[in-house]
Design a protein around this motif. Sequence first.
Motif, short mmCIF file in Angstrom:
data_model
loop_
_atom_site.label_atom_id
_atom_site.label_comp_id
_atom_site.label_asym_id
_atom_site.label_seq_id
_atom_site.Cartn_x
_atom_site.Cartn_y
_atom_site.Cartn_z
N ILE A 64 18.10 35.20 -21.32
CA ILE A 64 19.12 34.19 -21.01
C ILE A 64 19.00 33.70 -19.58
O ILE A 64 18.97 32.48 -19.32
CB ILE A 64 20.53 34.75 -21.28
CG1 ILE A 64 20.74 34.97 -22.78
CG2 ILE A 64 21.60 33.81 -20.73
CD1 ILE A 64 22.04 35.65 -23.13
N VAL A 65 18.94 34.62 -18.60
CA VAL A 65 18.90 34.19 -17.20
C VAL A 65 17.59 33.51 -16.86
O VAL A 65 17.53 32.68 -15.94
CB VAL A 65 19.16 35.38 -16.25
CG1 VAL A 65 20.55 35.94 -16.45
CG2 VAL A 65 18.11 36.47 -16.42
N THR A 66 16.51 33.85 -17.57
CA THR A 66 15.23 33.18 -17.33
C THR A 66 15.24 31.76 -17.88
O THR A 66 14.76 30.82 -17.24
CB THR A 66 14.08 33.98 -17.98
OG1 THR A 66 14.04 35.29 -17.42
CG2 THR A 66 12.75 33.29 -17.71
N ILE A 67 15.81 31.58 -19.08
CA ILE A 67 15.86 30.26 -19.69
C ILE A 67 16.82 29.35 -18.93
O ILE A 67 16.54 28.16 -18.71
CB ILE A 67 16.28 30.37 -21.16
CG1 ILE A 67 15.19 31.07 -21.97
CG2 ILE A 67 16.57 28.99 -21.75
CD1 ILE A 67 15.55 31.30 -23.42
N THR A 68 17.97 29.89 -18.53
CA THR A 68 18.98 29.06 -17.84
C THR A 68 18.61 28.77 -16.39
O THR A 68 19.19 27.86 -15.79
CB THR A 68 20.35 29.76 -17.88
OG1 THR A 68 20.24 31.08 -17.32
CG2 THR A 68 20.86 29.85 -19.31
#
Length: 310
Positions: A149-153
Motif C-alpha cells: 500500500i505505501v509503495t503504491i501510494t
Amino acid sequence: MSNETSSSTNSIETSLTRTIKLILFAIPLGPSLLCSLHIMICIARKHKLRHRTNHVMICIIIVDFIELTYDLAAITMPYLKTGRIYNLSLCLYWVTGNYALQGISAWLMAWASIDRYLLIFYHRLLSTFTRCDLPLIIIHGFVVLWYVIVTITHPCTENWFDETRFLCGGPCFNINSIIATTDWILLVLIPAMIIIIVNLLLLVRILVQKLWLRSSFKNRRLQWRKTANLLIQLLGITIVFLITQVPLAILCLVQIFLVPDFLIDVSHIWLYYMPYFIYITTPFAYIVTTKECRTRTFRQQQHRIYPIHR
C-alpha cells in the motif's frame, strides 16, 4: 530516512567504516548460514520440532535465512565493498525487501513471546490452527500488505534513489513524515514493546512460580523443567533482538520527539545496520537452546555400533 537527511550522512561514510562493517558481517555470515541449514535439516528429520507449537520458531529461522541471503549477502555486502549498489534498478526491491523482512521478523519475535507465555501458563490450550498458525499468516499478510500500500501510494520519483547510499537513501514514503513515523511505530516500536513487556511479565511470574514449587509436589517440579526449557529457548532468541533493537528504538524516539539530529551520524552509519546481527546470531541462539539440534546427536549416530547379523 529522507534523502535530505541521507545527504548529510553520505559525506561522513568512508571506505574505512564500510570495510569495518563488511568484516564484521563477513566473518560470522558463513557459519550462521550453515547453522540455519543445519536447523532446517533437524526440523525435516525430527517430528517433534515440526509440532505446531514450534511453527513460529521455524518461521523466524526461515525469514532470517532469507534476509541473510537476499539482503545481506547479495546486496548489502557488495554495496559495503564498492560503496555503491551495482544496479540502480535493484533499489526498490532492496529497500522494500529489507523493510518487509525486518517488520515480519520483529512481529514474529513478538508473537513468539506471547506464544511461549501461553504455552507455559496456559498449557492446556489446544495447539490448533487458529491459535498457532493463523497469527503467523496474519503477521506475514499484514506486513506485506502494508508495504504494498505505501509503495503504491507513494511512487518513487525518477531521482529519488541514490546508488551511493545504504538502501539507496530509503523508501519513497519517507518523504511523508506521518507515514514514515507510523511505519516505525507499527513495525519497530510496538513489537519491541510487546517483547519487553511480555518477557518481563514472563520472568516475574516464573520466579514466583519457582518459589511456590519448592513446597509443591514432584509432578509440579517436572512441569517446572518443561517451563524452564521453553523459557531458555525464548530468551536465547529475544535477548539478541532486544540488544540490537532497543537502543535503535530509544534513539529514534529521541530524534522524533526531542532532538531531531541527536546522534544522527551514529544511527545512519552504525545503528541502522544492527538488525543484521539479529539474523546472524539467531541460528546460533536456537541451536544452543534446542537440544534436538545440537551436533552431538549427529556424532552419536556416526559412532553408533550396529550389531553384525550372521
